[in-house]
Each structure stands twice: as structure tokens, then as C-alpha cells.
Design a protein around this motif. Structure first.
Motif, short mmCIF file in Angstrom:
data_model
loop_
_atom_site.label_atom_id
_atom_site.label_comp_id
_atom_site.label_asym_id
_atom_site.label_seq_id
_atom_site.Cartn_x
_atom_site.Cartn_y
_atom_site.Cartn_z
N TYR A 1 -7.49 18.56 5.57
CA TYR A 1 -7.49 19.07 6.94
C TYR A 1 -8.93 19.14 7.45
N LYS A 2 -9.14 18.60 8.65
CA LYS A 2 -10.47 18.66 9.26
C LYS A 2 -10.36 18.47 10.76
N ASN A 3 -10.99 19.37 11.49
CA ASN A 3 -11.08 19.26 12.96
C ASN A 3 -9.74 19.03 13.64
N GLY A 4 -8.76 19.82 13.24
CA GLY A 4 -7.46 19.74 13.88
C GLY A 4 -6.56 18.63 13.40
N LYS A 5 -7.02 17.85 12.44
CA LYS A 5 -6.22 16.74 11.92
C LYS A 5 -5.79 17.03 10.50
N LEU A 6 -4.49 16.86 10.22
CA LEU A 6 -3.99 17.05 8.86
C LEU A 6 -3.68 15.69 8.26
N TYR A 7 -4.19 15.46 7.06
CA TYR A 7 -4.09 14.16 6.41
C TYR A 7 -3.21 14.23 5.16
N GLU A 8 -2.58 13.10 4.85
CA GLU A 8 -2.08 12.82 3.51
C GLU A 8 -2.88 11.62 3.03
N GLN A 9 -3.72 11.86 2.03
CA GLN A 9 -4.74 10.89 1.66
C GLN A 9 -5.63 10.64 2.87
N LYS A 10 -5.73 9.43 3.35
CA LYS A 10 -6.56 9.14 4.53
C LYS A 10 -5.74 8.98 5.81
N LYS A 11 -4.41 9.12 5.69
CA LYS A 11 -3.54 8.92 6.84
C LYS A 11 -3.35 10.22 7.61
N ILE A 12 -3.60 10.17 8.92
CA ILE A 12 -3.40 11.35 9.76
C ILE A 12 -1.89 11.55 9.95
N MET A 13 -1.40 12.73 9.54
CA MET A 13 0.02 13.04 9.64
C MET A 13 0.34 13.92 10.84
N HIS A 14 -0.65 14.70 11.27
CA HIS A 14 -0.41 15.58 12.43
C HIS A 14 -1.73 15.96 13.08
N ARG A 15 -1.71 16.08 14.41
CA ARG A 15 -2.87 16.54 15.17
C ARG A 15 -2.50 17.85 15.85
N PHE A 16 -3.25 18.88 15.56
CA PHE A 16 -3.06 20.18 16.21
C PHE A 16 -3.84 20.24 17.52
N LYS A 17 -3.35 21.03 18.44
CA LYS A 17 -4.08 21.32 19.68
C LYS A 17 -4.39 22.81 19.65
N LEU A 18 -5.62 23.14 19.26
CA LEU A 18 -5.97 24.52 18.97
C LEU A 18 -6.98 25.08 19.96
N ALA A 19 -6.94 26.39 20.10
CA ALA A 19 -7.95 27.06 20.92
C ALA A 19 -9.32 26.88 20.29
N LYS A 20 -10.35 26.81 21.13
CA LYS A 20 -11.71 26.64 20.62
C LYS A 20 -12.24 28.00 20.16
N ILE A 21 -12.29 28.17 18.86
CA ILE A 21 -12.72 29.43 18.26
C ILE A 21 -13.81 29.13 17.23
N LYS A 22 -14.94 29.81 17.35
CA LYS A 22 -16.04 29.59 16.41
C LYS A 22 -15.85 30.45 15.17
N LEU A 23 -15.83 29.81 14.01
CA LEU A 23 -15.67 30.51 12.74
C LEU A 23 -16.86 30.22 11.84
#
Length: 332
Positions: free
Chosen positions: A199-221
Motif C-alpha cells: 500500500y502506498k499513496n492511496g493505492k493497494l497492490y498485489e505484487q506490482k498490480k494495482i488492485m484498488h485506488r482509495f479516494k482519501l481526505a488529505k491528512i498529514k501524518l
């Protein structure tokens, strides 16, 4: 003569309708069984000739696709994985509509600040296939983490107790703020292939394949480096166990409580022609070190077992143990 011709016409039409219905039922069962045979983690252990024969014999006098549901459920039992399921269309529709559209309470993410120095946050189950729900769940979790970070905690407590599963993708996206690397959880399929999630920057991967893209609020962590205690119990199950295993072997983590439920296998949804879902166990969980969690009922074993727990969550005992651990780490 006209009456005879009309009678023959209706007889032929009725016969064609019966044959079409029979073909439809047979095709439906064939699709479900073929998915099981090709995708199940236990496919090599099943007598498929017997399963097919029993299913088609049981369906010989059926009049509708819906009437095949008990046959498909009986076939699933042959997989012997304790996790594969069948959901009828109306249940699938409820999952797709989400919590609020079906009058359910949205998962509650609890937070606290203990001993004026340790941040507490829970990660509840999410049983929704609605992507807006997923976005809200992850965004809310991030927002609450950000609020806790303003108090500059010296340690964290993540509560996975009673998280009995549901959709792993939003859980994993939420917890990614606490994991220290990308390849922390994966699946070993029935042919021995290893597949890791990322998982990175709103993208969830299986291996290198993007399986889902989240649309998230911009929150600094801020990057979390403080010590973390993860709470689990016997009702931490399925995707909840995936979430817990994501932390297995991480250096700043201590997992405490009871063994999890032992449904440590990976499920995949398959939509059938009438909108029903065939949910198949297609692999066993593996952790960052490649350990496979294949034994049904064993679950994740905590680093520190809390013995003789009552049936309730018993916050007081869990929190005392967690704070003791964090205090010891702090003093080192």
C-alpha cells in the motif's frame, strides 16, 4: 386442426422453456463448481468426480437457479477450509449499498490517551463492499491518528480485539501508517505461489498490480516510530487476523492477548450470473518472514498471552499489560 396445431405449438414452447431452464441451472452449477476446482487452496484434496456427480444428481428436478443454492453450499463443504462461503444476491446488494443505505451503524473507531502518554486506537471490522464506505473508514482512521499525534504519544496501543473480519483492503490501508515496510502480509495459493500486498499513496497492490485506488481526505501524518502494543483475542478473525499478522515480526511491535480465531486464509469474491457471490478460500496467510498460517483454528499466537480471560473484552487487564510493556520499553 387449428386447435391441434395450437396445442402442439404450446407444447413445443413449453418443452423449449423447460430445456432452457434446465440448461440454465446446469450452467450455473457448472460455473460455481469450476471456480471451486480451479481456485480453491484445497483443490488437490477434493474428489471432483464425486462432487460433480452429487451436485448434478441433486439438481435433476430443480426448477430455478435459486433452488441450487443448497447444492452449492454442500459442494463448498467438500473444500474443508472452514472459510469459503456463498452469499445470495440480496445479501450481496446490502454489502454493495453500504452501512447507511441499509440502516446499519458505521464502524466506530475508538481513541483514548492513556496515562497521559500513550495513544490508543481501535481498528473495527468493516463488512461493506461499498467503496465510499472504504474511503470514509480509512480517512477517519487517519484523522484520528493525526489527532492523537498532536499529543506527542510515547507509545501506541492498537486494538484488534473483536475485529471479526470483512474487507481487508481498507483495514490494510488504515494500518499502513503503523507498518515499517511494504511486504508485511501476503498469501500462499494452492500451487505454492507467494503473493504479497502493498500500500502506498492511496493505492493497494498485489505484487506490482494495482488492485484498488482509495479516494482519501488529505491528512498529514508523521512517521510512527514509537513502540506499539497490538491487542488481539479469540474473536479477532479472518481479515482481522490478516491485520494482526501484518505486524508479526516488526521490531517495535508487541502482540498481546489470546490466539486469534484461526481463519487465517485468504478469500476472493466471485460474482455469479444472478448476482450471488461465491467467496472462495484461495490461499493461506503468510507474514513478512514467509511463515504460513495454514492450520485451521490455530491463529496468530501473541508474543504475550493473557491467560484465563473472561468472555468480555476486559479493557482494564489488557490496558494494564499494554502500559506495563510500554513503560518497560520507555525505560530502556
Amino acid at each position: 386442426m387449428k386447435k391441434t396445431i395450437l396445442f402442439l405449438f404450446f407444447a413445443i414452447a413449453l418443452s423449449q422453456q423447460v430445456h432452457a431452464q434446465t440448461d440454465s441451472i446446469r450452467t450455473y452449477i457448472m460455473e460455481a463448481l469450476s471456480l471451486m476446482k480451479t481456485r480453491s487452496v484445497n483443490k488437490a484434496t477434493v474428489n471432483w468426480d464425486k462432487v460433480y456427480t452429487e451436485a448434478f444428481n441433486a439438481a435433476s428436478n430443480l426448477k430455478s437457479v435459486r433452488a441450487t443454492y443448497p447444492i452449492i453450499k454442500a459442494a463448498l463443504a467438500n473444500l474443508n477450509d472452514a472459510h469459503s462461503k456463498f452469499f445470495p444476491p440480496e445479501m450481496v446488494q446490502a454489502y454493495l449499498l453500504g452501512y447507511r443505505a441499509t440502516g446499519q451503524q458505521f464502524p466506530v473507531i475508538d481513541t483514548n490517551f492513556l496515562n497521559k502518554q500513550y495513544a490508543y486506537i481501535s481498528l473495527p471490522a468493516i463488512a461493506s463492499y461499498n467503496f465510499n464506505d472504504w474511503n470514509e473508514y480509512v480517512s477517519t482512521f487517519y484523522l484520528k491518528v493525526a489527532q492523537l499525534q498532536t499529543q506527542q504519544p510515547k507509545g501506541w496501543i492498537i486494538d484488534l480485539r473483536d475485529n471479526d473480519g470483512g474487507m481487508f483492503y481498507p483495514m490494510y490501508a488504515a494500518l499502513s501508517v503503523f507498518t515499517d515496510q511494504q511486504k508485511v502480509i501476503g498469501v500462499k495459493d494452492g500451487e505454492g505461489k507467494l503473493i504479497y500486498f502493498g500500500y502506498k499513496n492511496g493505492k493497494l497492490y498485489e505484487q506490482k498490480k494495482i488492485m484498488h485506488r482509495f479516494k482519501l481526505a488529505k491528512i498529514k501524518l508523521k512517521k510512527i516510530k514509537q513502540p506499539i502494543v497490538v491487542l488481539i483475542n479469540k474473536r479477532t478473525a479472518s481479515s482481522g487476523e490478516f491485520a494482526a499478522i501484518s505486524f508479526a515480526g516488526q521490531k517495535n511491535i508487541t502482540i498481546i492477548g489470546e490466539n486469534t480465531a484461526g481463519l487465517t486464509s485468504a478469500n476472493q469474491e466471485h460474482k455469479l450470473k444472478d448476482g450471488a457471490f461465491l467467496v472462495l478460500t484461495e490461499g493461506n496467510t503468510i507474514d513478512r518472514n514467509g511463515k504460513e498460517y495454514a492450520k485451521i483454528g490455530e491463529g496468530l499466537i501473541p508474543d504475550l498471552k493473557i491467560e484465563n480471560l473472561p468472555s468480555a473484552k476486559n479493557d482494564e487487564l489488557y490496558f494494564k499489560k499494554a502500559i506495563d510493556i510500554l513503560n518497560k520499553v520507555k525505560r530502556k
